[in-house]
Write a protein that holds these residues in place. Structure first.
Motif, PDB file in Angstrom:
ATOM      1  N   GLY A   1      81.623  34.444  42.340  1.00 58.94           N
ATOM      2  CA  GLY A   1      80.689  33.457  42.868  1.00 58.94           C
ATOM      3  C   GLY A   1      79.264  33.987  42.889  1.00 58.94           C
ATOM      4  N   ASN A   2      79.124  35.238  43.274  1.00 56.23           N
ATOM      5  CA  ASN A   2      77.794  35.822  43.434  1.00 56.23           C
ATOM      6  C   ASN A   2      77.060  36.024  42.114  1.00 56.23           C
ATOM      7  OD1 ASN A   2      76.209  38.740  44.540  1.00 56.23           O
ATOM      8  ND2 ASN A   2      75.936  36.756  45.480  1.00 56.23           N
ATOM      9  N   ILE A   3      77.801  36.369  41.039  1.00 52.44           N
ATOM     10  CA  ILE A   3      77.080  36.765  39.817  1.00 52.44           C
ATOM     11  C   ILE A   3      77.240  35.807  38.637  1.00 52.44           C
ATOM     12  CG2 ILE A   3      77.183  39.208  40.454  1.00 52.44           C
ATOM     13  CD1 ILE A   3      79.354  39.610  38.367  1.00 52.44           C
ATOM     14  N   VAL A   4      78.088  34.788  38.759  1.00 58.02           N
ATOM     15  CA  VAL A   4      78.342  33.994  37.554  1.00 58.02           C
ATOM     16  C   VAL A   4      77.103  33.220  37.091  1.00 58.02           C
ATOM     17  CG1 VAL A   4      79.373  31.999  38.760  1.00 58.02           C
ATOM     18  CG2 VAL A   4      79.954  32.435  36.390  1.00 58.02           C
ATOM     19  N   MET A   5      76.413  32.552  38.012  1.00 62.83           N
ATOM     20  CA  MET A   5      75.241  31.785  37.581  1.00 62.83           C
ATOM     21  C   MET A   5      74.089  32.675  37.127  1.00 62.83           C
ATOM     22  SD  MET A   5      76.093  28.802  37.267  1.00 62.83           S
ATOM     23  CE  MET A   5      74.579  27.947  36.892  1.00 62.83           C
ATOM     24  N   PRO A   6      73.787  33.782  37.865  1.00 58.19           N
ATOM     25  CA  PRO A   6      72.756  34.684  37.352  1.00 58.19           C
ATOM     26  C   PRO A   6      73.018  35.136  35.914  1.00 58.19           C
ATOM     27  CG  PRO A   6      73.269  35.272  39.597  1.00 58.19           C
ATOM     28  CD  PRO A   6      74.204  34.168  39.220  1.00 58.19           C
ATOM     29  N   ILE A   7      74.282  35.449  35.584  1.00 63.70           N
ATOM     30  CA  ILE A   7      74.585  35.906  34.219  1.00 63.70           C
ATOM     31  C   ILE A   7      74.337  34.779  33.230  1.00 63.70           C
ATOM     32  CG2 ILE A   7      76.469  36.630  32.687  1.00 63.70           C
ATOM     33  CD1 ILE A   7      77.559  38.316  34.968  1.00 63.70           C
ATOM     34  N   ILE A   8      74.766  33.554  33.597  1.00 60.38           N
ATOM     35  CA  ILE A   8      74.566  32.420  32.689  1.00 60.38           C
ATOM     36  C   ILE A   8      73.076  32.119  32.503  1.00 60.38           C
ATOM     37  CG2 ILE A   8      74.948  29.927  32.432  1.00 60.38           C
ATOM     38  CD1 ILE A   8      77.720  30.378  33.708  1.00 60.38           C
ATOM     39  N   PHE A   9      72.315  32.150  33.594  1.00 65.20           N
ATOM     40  CA  PHE A   9      70.858  31.924  33.492  1.00 65.20           C
ATOM     41  C   PHE A   9      70.235  32.925  32.530  1.00 65.20           C
ATOM     42  CE2 PHE A   9      70.562  30.083  38.012  1.00 65.20           C
ATOM     43  CZ  PHE A   9      70.538  28.795  37.526  1.00 65.20           C
ATOM     44  N   ILE A  10      70.597  34.206  32.717  1.00 62.40           N
ATOM     45  CA  ILE A  10      69.991  35.251  31.884  1.00 62.40           C
ATOM     46  C   ILE A  10      70.341  35.042  30.412  1.00 62.40           C
ATOM     47  CG2 ILE A  10      70.156  37.709  31.291  1.00 62.40           C
ATOM     48  CD1 ILE A  10      68.338  37.425  33.560  1.00 62.40           C
ATOM     49  N   LEU A  11      71.599  34.695  30.139  1.00 62.08           N
ATOM     50  CA  LEU A  11      72.001  34.494  28.745  1.00 62.08           C
ATOM     51  C   LEU A  11      71.243  33.329  28.122  1.00 62.08           C
ATOM     52  CD1 LEU A  11      75.823  35.205  28.983  1.00 62.08           C
ATOM     53  CD2 LEU A  11      74.060  36.596  27.889  1.00 62.08           C
ATOM     54  N   ILE A  12      71.077  32.247  28.887  1.00 62.73           N
ATOM     55  CA  ILE A  12      70.320  31.108  28.350  1.00 62.73           C
ATOM     56  C   ILE A  12      68.884  31.532  28.062  1.00 62.73           C
ATOM     57  CG2 ILE A  12      69.390  28.833  28.915  1.00 62.73           C
ATOM     58  CD1 ILE A  12      71.988  28.343  30.520  1.00 62.73           C
ATOM     59  N   LEU A  13      68.276  32.238  29.039  1.00 70.74           N
ATOM     60  CA  LEU A  13      66.888  32.662  28.843  1.00 70.74           C
ATOM     61  C   LEU A  13      66.769  33.619  27.667  1.00 70.74           C
ATOM     62  CD1 LEU A  13      65.555  33.153  32.457  1.00 70.74           C
ATOM     63  CD2 LEU A  13      64.591  31.716  30.671  1.00 70.74           C
ATOM     64  N   ALA A  14      67.753  34.528  27.524  1.00 74.45           N
ATOM     65  CA  ALA A  14      67.706  35.491  26.425  1.00 74.45           C
ATOM     66  C   ALA A  14      67.697  34.753  25.089  1.00 74.45           C
ATOM     67  CB  ALA A  14      68.894  36.442  26.505  1.00 74.45           C
ATOM     68  N   MET A  15      68.515  33.698  24.986  1.00 77.54           N
ATOM     69  CA  MET A  15      68.562  32.941  23.728  1.00 77.54           C
ATOM     70  C   MET A  15      67.277  32.156  23.516  1.00 77.54           C
ATOM     71  SD  MET A  15      72.466  31.577  23.878  1.00 77.54           S
ATOM     72  CE  MET A  15      73.818  32.725  23.983  1.00 77.54           C
ATOM     73  N   VAL A  16      66.781  31.543  24.589  1.00 70.01           N
ATOM     74  CA  VAL A  16      65.558  30.755  24.461  1.00 70.01           C
ATOM     75  C   VAL A  16      64.381  31.662  24.106  1.00 70.01           C
ATOM     76  CG1 VAL A  16      63.916  29.326  25.745  1.00 70.01           C
ATOM     77  CG2 VAL A  16      66.365  28.949  25.999  1.00 70.01           C
ATOM     78  N   TYR A  17      64.331  32.842  24.738  1.00 70.87           N
ATOM     79  CA  TYR A  17      63.234  33.775  24.495  1.00 70.87           C
ATOM     80  C   TYR A  17      63.195  34.184  23.023  1.00 70.87           C
ATOM     81  CZ  TYR A  17      60.330  37.970  24.820  1.00 70.87           C
ATOM     82  OH  TYR A  17      59.363  38.912  24.627  1.00 70.87           O
ATOM     83  N   ARG A  18      64.381  34.387  22.401  1.00 74.87           N
ATOM     84  CA  ARG A  18      64.431  34.754  20.979  1.00 74.87           C
ATOM     85  C   ARG A  18      63.729  33.696  20.123  1.00 74.87           C
ATOM     86  NH1 ARG A  18      65.833  39.235  19.097  1.00 74.87           N
ATOM     87  NH2 ARG A  18      66.871  40.498  20.640  1.00 74.87           N
ATOM     88  N   LEU A  19      63.898  32.407  20.522  1.00 76.53           N
ATOM     89  CA  LEU A  19      63.315  31.330  19.723  1.00 76.53           C
ATOM     90  C   LEU A  19      61.802  31.245  19.885  1.00 76.53           C
ATOM     91  CD1 LEU A  19      65.903  28.470  20.429  1.00 76.53           C
ATOM     92  CD2 LEU A  19      65.777  29.969  18.428  1.00 76.53           C
ATOM     93  N   PHE A  20      61.334  31.578  21.106  1.00 74.67           N
ATOM     94  CA  PHE A  20      59.925  31.304  21.396  1.00 74.67           C
ATOM     95  C   PHE A  20      59.056  32.549  21.527  1.00 74.67           C
ATOM     96  CE2 PHE A  20      62.037  27.446  22.877  1.00 74.67           C
ATOM     97  CZ  PHE A  20      61.270  26.501  22.229  1.00 74.67           C
ATOM     98  N   LYS A  21      59.614  33.720  21.248  1.00 73.63           N
ATOM     99  CA  LYS A  21      58.844  34.921  21.587  1.00 73.63           C
ATOM    100  C   LYS A  21      57.597  35.081  20.723  1.00 73.63           C
ATOM    101  CE  LYS A  21      61.276  38.259  18.809  1.00 73.63           C
ATOM    102  NZ  LYS A  21      61.957  39.491  18.679  1.00 73.63           N
ATOM    103  N   ASP A  22      57.555  34.413  19.565  1.00 79.13           N
ATOM    104  CA  ASP A  22      56.360  34.531  18.738  1.00 79.13           C
ATOM    105  C   ASP A  22      55.328  33.458  19.057  1.00 79.13           C
ATOM    106  OD1 ASP A  22      57.324  36.765  17.429  1.00 79.13           O
ATOM    107  OD2 ASP A  22      58.510  35.530  16.050  1.00 79.13           O
TER     108      ASP A  22
END
Lengths: 185, 192
Positions: free
Chosen positions: A83-104
Motif C-alpha cells: 500500500g505504501n509504495i505501489v503508487m509512488p513506483i507507478i508515478f515514477i515509472l510514468i514520469l520516467a517514460m514521459v521524461y524520455r519523450l520530452f527531455k529534449d
C-alpha cells in the motif's frame, strides 16, 4: 480483527499523497493508526517509530512493515508495504517514460536547469539539520568531516564508513569513552 | 547479468541505510554512479529532482527511477527497464523488512541498551558526513554551469542558496522545487 484491505488502504493513502519522504509520513501515520482507527496505543506507535529509526532501511517502509506485522503478521506487513509504495513506483515509472519523450524540449530543459541546484540544496540541507540533532560539537566534528572526506576525496565506499562507525560505537562503550554528544543515556 | 548486479547493489544499499531519505540517496548515488557507472551524475541529479517532487518515500522513488535508467542505459527495452525498476525497489526493502519482522517478533517492547545507544550516536554522526559527501559530489558543472561570471552559474548558485536556506526553515520541498523550475523556465527564456 483488522482487515488486510483496511491496512492496505491506510498506508496507500499515506504513501500516495505524502510528498517529502518518511519523516513527513510519521505524523500522518500517527493520526491514521492511533487517533482514527485506534489500532495501536500512542506508546506502541512511538515505540515503533524508535525501532524504525534504529533499524536500517527506508524509514516509511520500516514503519509499514513494523506496524503491519504487529497488527496482522506477515501478510499484514505485506499489505501495508505494498500500500505504501505501489503508487509512488507507478508515478515514477510514468514520469520516467514521459521524461524520455520530452527531455529534449527546450522548456523541460530550462525547468531542469532551475531544478537541479534546488535538488542538490535539498540534499545539502539535512547535513546541517541532522548535525544539530546528532549532537555534533567541537570535539566530535572530526567524525563527520573525516567520513565525508574519505568518501569524497578517497572514494571509500560509505558502507565501510558505516561498519567502522558501528565498531567505534561498541569500542567507545567498552572503553568507557562516553562523552560524545553531551547527553549520556 | 545486470539484474543480479542490480539486485545485489540495492540489497546492500537497503541494509546500510540509516537515517532517512538523504542517507538512502547518498548510498544509491555512490553505488550506481561512482562504483557501477550505470548512470551519469547529471542523470542522477535529474532523477533526484523528480524523486523529491513526487509522492512517496524519497529512497523508494530514487531506487525505482535509478533501476529504470540503469537498464535503459544498458540497452534494454522500456519494459525490461520497468522490470529493473521493480527489482531495484524490492531489493532495497527486502532485508530491512525481514529484519524488522524478526525484531518485532522477539522484542515485544523496544528497549534500547547502552551498546545500541553508543552505536546509534556514532552512526548519526557519520551519516551526516556521508550525506555531505553526496551533496559535494552532486555539485558538478552539468548541474550548476561552468564556474565563473556567467548567467547559468550565477543563477544556479542563487537558487541553491535560497532553496538551501528555505529548506532549513522547513518550507515545503515540493513548493521549493516547483518554484525553482518555474524560475528556470522564466529566466532562461528571458535571457535566451
Amino acid at each position: 480483527m483488522i482487515k488486510y484491505c483496511d491496512l492496505f488502504w491506510s498506508f496507500f493513502k499515506i504513501g500516495t499523497f505524502t510528498i517529502g519522504g518518511g519523516y513527513a509520513m510519521i505524523p500522518l501515520m500517527e493520526r491514521e493508526l492511533v487517533d482514527r482507527h485506534q489500532w495501536m496505543s500512542r506508546e506502541e506507535f512511538l515505540d515503533q517509530v524508535a525501532l524504525s529509526q534504529s533499524l536500517p532501511g527506508i524509514l516509511a517502509v520500516n514503519m509499514a512493515s513494523g506496524v503491519g506485522f504487529r497488527l496482522r503478521g506477515r501478510r499484514g506487513a505485506l499489505a501495508a508495504i505494498v500500500g505504501n509504495i505501489v503508487m509512488p513506483i507507478i508515478f515514477i515509472l510514468i514520469l520516467a517514460m514521459v521524461y524520455r519523450l520530452f527531455k529534449d524540449n527546450v522548456y523541460v530543459e530550462r525547468f531542469f536547469m532551475g531544478v537541479r541546484p534546488a535538488a542538490v540544496a535539498l540534499i545539502a540541507a539535512p547535513v546541517f539539520t541532522l548535525a544539530k540533532s546528532a549532537g555534533i560539537n567541537w570535539q566530535t566534528c572530526w567524525i563527520p568531516i573525516v567520513s565525508s572526506l574519505l568518501i569524497w576525496m578517497m572514494s571509500v565506499n560509505p558502507i565501510f564508513v558505516i561498519l567502522a562507525a558501528v565498531a567505534m560505537g561498541v569500542v567507545c562503550k567498552k572503553m568507557g569513552w562516553t562523552k560524545k554528544g553531551g547527553a549520556e543515556a | 547479468m545486470i539484474f543480479v548486479e542490480l539486485f545485489w547493489a540495492f540489497l546492500k544499499i537497503g541494509i546500510f541505510t540509516f537515517g532517512g531519505g538523504a542517507a538512502a540517496v547518498a548510498l544509491i548515488q555512490n553505488e550506481v554512479v561512482s562504483h557501477q557507472h550505470w548512470l551519469t551524475q547529471q542523470e542522477f541529479t535529474d532523477i533526484l529532482a523528480v524523486s523529491q517532487m513526487t509522492p512517496g518515500p524519497v529512497g523508494i522513488n530514487t531506487a525505482t527511477y535509478a533501476g529504470y535508467t540503469a537498464l535503459f542505459n544498458a540497452g534494454y527495452s522500456q519494459w525490461m527497464a520497468v522490470l529493473g525498476a521493480v527489482v531495484a525497489s524490492l531489493s532495497v526493502i527486502i532485508l530491512p523488512v525481514a529484519l524488522m519482522m524478526v525484531v518485532v517478533r522477539f522484542v515485544q517492547r523496544y528497549r534500547s541498551n547502552k551498546y545500541i545507544d553508543a552505536v546509534m550516536r556514532m552512526l548519526r554522526m557519520v551519516v551526516v558526513g556521508i550525506i555531505a559527501a553526496a551533496a559535494l559530489q552532486l555539485v558538478t558543472e552539468d548541474s550548476f554551469g561552468h564556474a565563473g561570471w556567467n548567467a547559468h552559474f550565477v543563477i544556479s548558485i542563487l537558487l541553491f542558496l535560497s532553496v538551501f536556506w528555505l529548506s532549513i526553515k522547513k518550507k515545503n520541498p515540493v513548493v521549493l522545487m516547483l518554484a525553482a523550475g518555474a524560475i528556470g523556465i522564466a529566466v532562461y527564456t528571458l535571457i535566451g
